[in-house]
Scaffold this motif. Structure first.
Motif, PDB file in Angstrom:
ATOM      1  N   ASP A   1     -40.490  17.277  23.039  1.00 12.74           N
ATOM      2  CA  ASP A   1     -39.193  17.526  23.430  1.00 12.74           C
ATOM      3  C   ASP A   1     -39.156  17.973  24.947  1.00 12.74           C
ATOM      4  O   ASP A   1     -37.927  17.651  25.590  1.00 12.74           O
ATOM      5  CB  ASP A   1     -38.844  18.860  22.546  1.00 12.74           C
ATOM      6  CG  ASP A   1     -38.462  18.537  21.105  1.00 12.74           C
ATOM      7  OD1 ASP A   1     -38.544  17.292  20.881  1.00 12.74           O
ATOM      8  OD2 ASP A   1     -38.569  19.555  20.531  1.00 12.74           O
ATOM      9  N   HIS A   2     -40.240  18.532  25.640  1.00 12.04           N
ATOM     10  CA  HIS A   2     -40.043  18.904  27.044  1.00 12.04           C
ATOM     11  C   HIS A   2     -40.096  17.492  27.863  1.00 12.04           C
ATOM     12  O   HIS A   2     -39.205  17.597  28.864  1.00 12.04           O
ATOM     13  CB  HIS A   2     -41.319  19.727  27.271  1.00 12.04           C
ATOM     14  CG  HIS A   2     -41.527  19.867  28.658  1.00 12.04           C
ATOM     15  ND1 HIS A   2     -40.757  20.703  29.621  1.00 12.04           N
ATOM     16  CD2 HIS A   2     -42.549  19.523  29.822  1.00 12.04           C
ATOM     17  CE1 HIS A   2     -41.033  20.866  30.736  1.00 12.04           C
ATOM     18  NE2 HIS A   2     -42.325  20.065  30.950  1.00 12.04           N
ATOM     19  N   LEU A   3     -40.603  16.575  27.421  1.00 13.85           N
ATOM     20  CA  LEU A   3     -41.008  15.411  28.205  1.00 13.85           C
ATOM     21  C   LEU A   3     -39.619  14.745  28.243  1.00 13.85           C
ATOM     22  O   LEU A   3     -39.167  14.151  29.060  1.00 13.85           O
ATOM     23  CB  LEU A   3     -41.972  14.469  27.840  1.00 13.85           C
ATOM     24  CG  LEU A   3     -43.365  15.064  27.968  1.00 13.85           C
ATOM     25  CD1 LEU A   3     -44.286  14.215  27.341  1.00 13.85           C
ATOM     26  CD2 LEU A   3     -43.699  15.395  29.442  1.00 13.85           C
ATOM     27  N   GLN A   4     -38.991  14.682  26.865  1.00 13.77           N
ATOM     28  CA  GLN A   4     -37.635  14.039  26.796  1.00 13.77           C
ATOM     29  C   GLN A   4     -36.608  14.408  27.508  1.00 13.77           C
ATOM     30  O   GLN A   4     -35.669  14.119  28.269  1.00 13.77           O
ATOM     31  CB  GLN A   4     -37.080  13.796  25.509  1.00 13.77           C
ATOM     32  CG  GLN A   4     -38.073  13.044  24.530  1.00 13.77           C
ATOM     33  CD  GLN A   4     -37.650  12.976  23.125  1.00 13.77           C
ATOM     34  OE1 GLN A   4     -36.845  13.852  22.761  1.00 13.77           O
ATOM     35  NE2 GLN A   4     -38.300  12.071  22.085  1.00 13.77           N
ATOM     36  N   LYS A   5     -36.568  15.906  27.517  1.00 16.30           N
ATOM     37  CA  LYS A   5     -35.568  16.650  28.496  1.00 16.30           C
ATOM     38  C   LYS A   5     -35.775  16.476  29.962  1.00 16.30           C
ATOM     39  O   LYS A   5     -34.732  16.249  30.738  1.00 16.30           O
ATOM     40  CB  LYS A   5     -35.695  18.142  28.410  1.00 16.30           C
ATOM     41  CG  LYS A   5     -35.116  18.619  26.753  1.00 16.30           C
ATOM     42  CD  LYS A   5     -35.389  20.075  26.837  1.00 16.30           C
ATOM     43  CE  LYS A   5     -34.487  20.552  25.382  1.00 16.30           C
ATOM     44  NZ  LYS A   5     -34.772  22.003  25.228  1.00 16.30           N
TER      45      LYS A   5
ATOM     46  N   GLN B   1     -36.739  13.696  31.327  1.00 16.46           N
ATOM     47  CA  GLN B   1     -36.441  12.296  31.547  1.00 16.46           C
ATOM     48  C   GLN B   1     -34.905  12.024  31.132  1.00 16.46           C
ATOM     49  O   GLN B   1     -34.373  11.084  31.340  1.00 16.46           O
ATOM     50  CB  GLN B   1     -37.124  11.166  30.625  1.00 16.46           C
ATOM     51  CG  GLN B   1     -38.658  11.227  30.894  1.00 16.46           C
ATOM     52  CD  GLN B   1     -39.487  10.468  29.879  1.00 16.46           C
ATOM     53  OE1 GLN B   1     -38.750   9.607  29.091  1.00 16.46           O
ATOM     54  NE2 GLN B   1     -40.909  10.321  29.981  1.00 16.46           N
ATOM     55  N   GLY B   2     -34.106  13.298  30.881  1.00 14.07           N
ATOM     56  CA  GLY B   2     -32.688  13.075  30.668  1.00 14.07           C
ATOM     57  C   GLY B   2     -32.345  12.407  29.363  1.00 14.07           C
ATOM     58  O   GLY B   2     -31.266  12.267  29.117  1.00 14.07           O
ATOM     59  N   ILE B   3     -33.258  12.308  28.298  1.00 13.65           N
ATOM     60  CA  ILE B   3     -33.077  11.828  26.970  1.00 13.65           C
ATOM     61  C   ILE B   3     -32.806  13.014  26.050  1.00 13.65           C
ATOM     62  O   ILE B   3     -33.333  13.961  26.057  1.00 13.65           O
ATOM     63  CB  ILE B   3     -34.303  11.086  26.469  1.00 13.65           C
ATOM     64  CG1 ILE B   3     -34.648   9.987  27.355  1.00 13.65           C
ATOM     65  CG2 ILE B   3     -34.051  10.529  25.103  1.00 13.65           C
ATOM     66  CD1 ILE B   3     -35.955   9.485  27.105  1.00 13.65           C
ATOM     67  N   PRO B   4     -31.461  12.871  25.578  1.00 14.26           N
ATOM     68  CA  PRO B   4     -31.067  14.151  24.630  1.00 14.26           C
ATOM     69  C   PRO B   4     -32.239  13.956  23.364  1.00 14.26           C
ATOM     70  O   PRO B   4     -32.249  13.076  22.752  1.00 14.26           O
ATOM     71  CB  PRO B   4     -29.706  14.006  24.342  1.00 14.26           C
ATOM     72  CG  PRO B   4     -29.722  12.376  24.442  1.00 14.26           C
ATOM     73  CD  PRO B   4     -30.544  12.010  25.510  1.00 14.26           C
ATOM     74  N   SER B   5     -32.536  15.174  23.047  1.00 17.69           N
ATOM     75  CA  SER B   5     -33.406  15.224  21.654  1.00 17.69           C
ATOM     76  C   SER B   5     -32.861  16.530  20.842  1.00 17.69           C
ATOM     77  O   SER B   5     -32.412  17.581  21.432  1.00 17.69           O
ATOM     78  CB  SER B   5     -34.736  15.547  22.356  1.00 17.69           C
ATOM     79  OG  SER B   5     -35.184  16.610  23.112  1.00 17.69           O
ATOM     80  N   LYS B   6     -33.322  16.243  19.812  1.00  9.60           N
ATOM     81  CA  LYS B   6     -33.095  17.432  18.651  1.00  9.60           C
ATOM     82  C   LYS B   6     -34.090  17.980  18.120  1.00  9.60           C
ATOM     83  O   LYS B   6     -35.012  17.209  17.426  1.00  9.60           O
ATOM     84  CB  LYS B   6     -32.385  17.015  17.729  1.00  9.60           C
ATOM     85  CG  LYS B   6     -30.732  16.576  17.923  1.00  9.60           C
ATOM     86  CD  LYS B   6     -29.929  16.110  16.714  1.00  9.60           C
ATOM     87  CE  LYS B   6     -28.459  15.822  17.313  1.00  9.60           C
ATOM     88  NZ  LYS B   6     -27.591  15.244  15.943  1.00  9.60           N
ATOM     89  N   SER B   7     -34.593  19.292  18.422  1.00 10.08           N
ATOM     90  CA  SER B   7     -35.965  19.546  18.075  1.00 10.08           C
ATOM     91  C   SER B   7     -35.768  20.019  16.568  1.00 10.08           C
ATOM     92  O   SER B   7     -35.110  21.049  16.114  1.00 10.08           O
ATOM     93  CB  SER B   7     -36.308  21.007  18.959  1.00 10.08           C
ATOM     94  OG  SER B   7     -37.443  21.666  18.526  1.00 10.08           O
TER      95      SER B   7
ATOM     96  N   ARG C   1     -41.876  26.433  33.308  1.00  7.86           N
ATOM     97  CA  ARG C   1     -41.178  27.830  32.816  1.00  7.86           C
ATOM     98  C   ARG C   1     -39.470  27.641  32.548  1.00  7.86           C
ATOM     99  O   ARG C   1     -39.053  28.256  31.706  1.00  7.86           O
ATOM    100  CB  ARG C   1     -41.532  28.894  33.965  1.00  7.86           C
ATOM    101  CG  ARG C   1     -42.943  29.149  34.129  1.00  7.86           C
ATOM    102  CD  ARG C   1     -42.904  30.519  35.036  1.00  7.86           C
ATOM    103  NE  ARG C   1     -44.047  30.891  35.125  1.00  7.86           N
ATOM    104  CZ  ARG C   1     -44.660  31.741  34.131  1.00  7.86           C
ATOM    105  NH1 ARG C   1     -44.063  32.167  33.187  1.00  7.86           N
ATOM    106  NH2 ARG C   1     -46.235  32.033  34.401  1.00  7.86           N
ATOM    107  N   ASP C   2     -39.048  26.736  33.468  1.00 11.53           N
ATOM    108  CA  ASP C   2     -37.664  26.676  33.045  1.00 11.53           C
ATOM    109  C   ASP C   2     -37.498  25.957  31.715  1.00 11.53           C
ATOM    110  O   ASP C   2     -36.372  26.126  31.142  1.00 11.53           O
ATOM    111  CB  ASP C   2     -37.034  25.656  34.117  1.00 11.53           C
ATOM    112  CG  ASP C   2     -37.771  24.388  34.422  1.00 11.53           C
ATOM    113  OD1 ASP C   2     -38.870  24.113  33.486  1.00 11.53           O
ATOM    114  OD2 ASP C   2     -37.197  23.498  35.219  1.00 11.53           O
ATOM    115  N   ALA C   3     -38.382  25.267  31.385  1.00  8.63           N
ATOM    116  CA  ALA C   3     -37.949  24.681  30.068  1.00  8.63           C
ATOM    117  C   ALA C   3     -38.203  25.708  28.870  1.00  8.63           C
ATOM    118  O   ALA C   3     -37.706  25.629  27.800  1.00  8.63           O
ATOM    119  CB  ALA C   3     -39.106  23.280  29.534  1.00  8.63           C
TER     120      ALA C   3
END
Length: 420
Positions: A379-383, A385-391, A417-419
């Motif tokens: 989920d962190h890598l998708q965010k 890259q700008g790809i919406p993801s549902k955890s 840390r921001d993630a």
């Protein structure tokens, strides 16, 4: 059988016809001078009983060869007379001793026997201690000799004299303390028509000037005692570089700060000697404790102490190595016991040491931790890259577990840390 007309000591049975001591409390107890001085006791007689001199004081105290043949009775009267009439009143002392002694004889006997004789040498010291210094001026001047006597000139170069404005022949400075002090008396003069008020005013001016001179001398003495002139010229730093002193400990620095009020009563050298003696005292006390420890362990010679210290050092080294080995063994055993609950579960070998500790503390199986870790990192890598993801986290992961795992991954650098 004892001869008639002779007296004998009841203790040593020696003849005591010339002189004997009779007890005033016991009957028929007479002792010779030797037994009496030794405190002899016989029968009911005790040494503290009162006594009486039977001879009447006709024997000579200083021996038959003493000049004048003074009897013990006359010696006693002479001591009573000098206590009553005082030293030097020889006429009254001679009258008190008796008509057979002249004032000249009394004076010569007392001076020769009690002052210059053995008794005087034993009682009167050659030098009288604690003699005070006379600070009064013999000429009747306003200042005492201790203040008017100049100090020895400073041992400094010509360039340093010019820098200080110092005049070595006069032991003065071009600029003294309170430079205008002389104005108090520069205009004073004694006139015959001065009244009492003017005279007292002029005396007050002189007294003020004398006080200022005393203050000048006091400041010069302080500068000499505390080496302020070498400190001003920078000589003390050079001397310290040439002769380095011992390192001052933290405890001694604290003690110096506590004793700073005593600086005004001692010179610089006296104060340094004081602390140096205290340092020697601490060393001696430590040495005494070490020697006492040797004595408790049965060591009586210094040759044996070296062997004892070597053996003690080996024992301490073995004990230290044993403690280190036990601590390492305990840590290894602690780690094995700590991971005993999860080490047989699948995925345990994929975890690092920190992850093993985390799973053990959270009571989380390695497989479940790996699953949660994979989902969070994905989920962190998708965010990023700008790809919406549902955890979609597993149901067994509550908020507390999620927060602990997120903090761990952030501290380990897996996610930013921001993630989190």
């Amino acid at each position: 059988m004892a001869e008639l007309g002779k007296k004998y000591c009841v203790y040593c049975l020696a003849e005591v016809s010339p002189l004997r001591f009779r007890c005033t409390e016991c009957a028929d107890i007479e002792l010779c001078p030797e037994c009496f001085s030794a405190g002899a006791e016989i029968g009911p007689h005790r040494r503290w009983h009162g006594y009486q001199l039977v001879d009447g004081g006709r024997f000579t105290l200083w021996g038959a060869e003493a000049e004048g043949g003074w009897s013990s009775r006359e010696e006693q009267l002479l001591l009573d007379a000098i206590e009553q009439f005082g030293f030097g009143n020889w006429e009254d002392m001679a009258a008190h001793v008796g008509a057979s002694r002249t004032p000249q004889e009394v004076m010569e006997h007392y001076v020769s026997m009690y002052i210059h004789g053995n008794l005087g040498k034993a009682c009167i010291p050659d030098t009288i201690p604690n003699r005070v210094t006379d600070h009064t001026c013999p000429s009747g001047g306003p200042l005492s000799p201790s203040l008017t006597t100049p100090l020895p000139p400073l041992d400094i170069s010509v360039a340093e004299q010019q820098q200080l404005g110092y005049m070595p022949l006069r032991d003065d400075y071009e600029i003294e303390y309170d430079q205008d002090a002389e104005t108090l008396i520069s205009g004073l003069s004694v006139n015959y028509d001065d009244d009492d008020v003017e005279i007292e005013l002029k005396r007050a001016h002189v007294d003020m000037y004398v006080r200022k001179l005393k203050e000048r001398q006091r400041r010069k003495n302080i500068a000499r005692d505390y080496n302020l002139v070498p400190a001003f010229l920078g000589k003390d730093k050079k001397d310290k570089e040439k002769a380095p002193k011992r390192k001052i400990t933290k405890e001694e620095k604290e003690l110096r700060l506590k004793l700073r009020p005593l600086y005004q009563f001692m010179s610089c050298k006296e104060f340094e000697d004081f602390f140096e003696n205290m340092h020697k005292e601490r060393i001696l006390r430590a040495k005494i404790r070490e020697l006492q420890r040797y004595r408790r362990n049965g060591i009586t010679k210094m040759e044996e102490s070296a062997e004892y210290e070597a053996a003690r050092h080996k024992r301490e080294k073995r004990k230290e190595n044993k403690n280190i080995a036990n601590s390492k063994r305990g840590k290894e055993e602690g780690k094995e016991g700590e991971f005993a609950a999860i080490e047989n579960l699948p995925g345990f070998e994929l975890l690092s040491d920190r992850e093993k500790v985390l799973c053990s503390s959270l009571n989380l199986s390695p497989a479940r931790y790996v699953t949660v870790k994979t989902i969070i990192i994905k989920d962190h890598l998708q965010k990023r890259q700008g790809i919406p993801s549902k955890s979609r986290l597993p149901s067994y992961l509550d908020k507390v577990l999620k927060k602990r795992i997120l903090n761990f991954l952030t501290e380990s650098g897996w996610i930013s840390r921001d993630a989190s």
